[in-house]
Design a protein around this motif. Structure first.
Motif, PDB file in Angstrom:
ATOM      1  N   VAL A  70       0.968  -1.294   0.025  1.00 23.95           N
ATOM      2  CA  VAL A  70       0.005   0.024  -0.192  1.00 23.95           C
ATOM      3  C   VAL A  70       0.807   1.201  -0.049  1.00 23.95           C
ATOM      4  O   VAL A  70       1.938   1.377   0.687  1.00 23.95           O
ATOM      5  CB  VAL A  70      -0.949   0.030   1.274  1.00 23.95           C
ATOM      6  N   SER A  71       0.511   2.200  -0.802  1.00 21.48           N
ATOM      7  CA  SER A  71       1.403   3.588  -0.806  1.00 21.48           C
ATOM      8  C   SER A  71       0.214   4.791  -0.976  1.00 21.48           C
ATOM      9  O   SER A  71      -0.920   4.430  -1.549  1.00 21.48           O
ATOM     10  CB  SER A  71       2.247   3.393  -1.751  1.00 21.48           C
ATOM     11  N   LYS A  72       0.393   5.614  -0.422  1.00 21.60           N
ATOM     12  CA  LYS A  72      -0.384   6.990  -0.500  1.00 21.60           C
ATOM     13  C   LYS A  72      -1.758   6.803  -0.252  1.00 21.60           C
ATOM     14  O   LYS A  72      -2.506   7.360  -0.842  1.00 21.60           O
ATOM     15  CB  LYS A  72       0.026   7.520  -1.857  1.00 21.60           C
ATOM     16  N   MET A  73      -2.055   6.012   1.015  1.00 15.50           N
ATOM     17  CA  MET A  73      -3.324   5.970   1.441  1.00 15.50           C
ATOM     18  C   MET A  73      -3.915   7.233   1.773  1.00 15.50           C
ATOM     19  O   MET A  73      -3.010   7.648   2.944  1.00 15.50           O
ATOM     20  CB  MET A  73      -3.592   4.569   2.207  1.00 15.50           C
ATOM     21  N   SER A  74      -5.054   7.591   1.808  1.00 17.74           N
ATOM     22  CA  SER A  74      -5.465   8.901   2.465  1.00 17.74           C
ATOM     23  C   SER A  74      -7.007   8.765   2.480  1.00 17.74           C
ATOM     24  O   SER A  74      -7.691   8.027   1.877  1.00 17.74           O
ATOM     25  CB  SER A  74      -4.890  10.281   1.585  1.00 17.74           C
ATOM     26  N   GLY A  75      -7.537   9.727   3.183  1.00 17.52           N
ATOM     27  CA  GLY A  75      -8.883   9.590   3.714  1.00 17.52           C
ATOM     28  C   GLY A  75      -9.545  11.270   3.837  1.00 17.52           C
ATOM     29  O   GLY A  75      -8.613  12.125   3.912  1.00 17.52           O
ATOM     30  N   VAL A  76     -10.894  11.434   3.562  1.00 14.52           N
ATOM     31  CA  VAL A  76     -11.319  12.476   3.851  1.00 14.52           C
ATOM     32  C   VAL A  76     -12.625  12.238   4.632  1.00 14.52           C
ATOM     33  O   VAL A  76     -13.120  11.556   4.391  1.00 14.52           O
ATOM     34  CB  VAL A  76     -11.643  13.265   2.614  1.00 14.52           C
TER      35      VAL A  76
END
Length: 84
Positions: A70-76
């Motif tokens: 996993v890379s660059k996982m983000s959330g809002v």
């Protein structure tokens, strides 16, 4: 984003990452802890999944020799109590 929002997003990311851990995936009890009983998802294939169908598929199908990267996982935060 507020500190509370950042903590909520990080908690969601941490939970998603735990679901990718082969040891967690091999334990229905641990997976149940991470999935809301009302969990639903539409997979890339278009198949509809719920918590029970995920547990059924995961049973005995854990391959630790092919870990997910996993890379660059983000959330809002979309709304209080709801994040993606």
């Amino acid at each position: 984003m507020t500190d509370e929002d950042e903590r909520a997003v990080q908690a969601a990311i941490d939970g998603e990452l735990r679901l990718l851990d082969p040891e967690v995936r091999a334990s229905p009890a641990l997976v149940r802890e991470l999935l809301d009983p009302e969990f639903t998802e539409i997979g890339a294939s278009g198949r509809w999944w719920d918590a029970e169908s995920i547990l059924t598929v995961m049973a005995g199908s854990v391959a630790s020799e092919s870990p997910v990267k996993v890379s660059k996982m983000s959330g809002v935060v979309l709304a209080r109590g709801l994040s993606t």
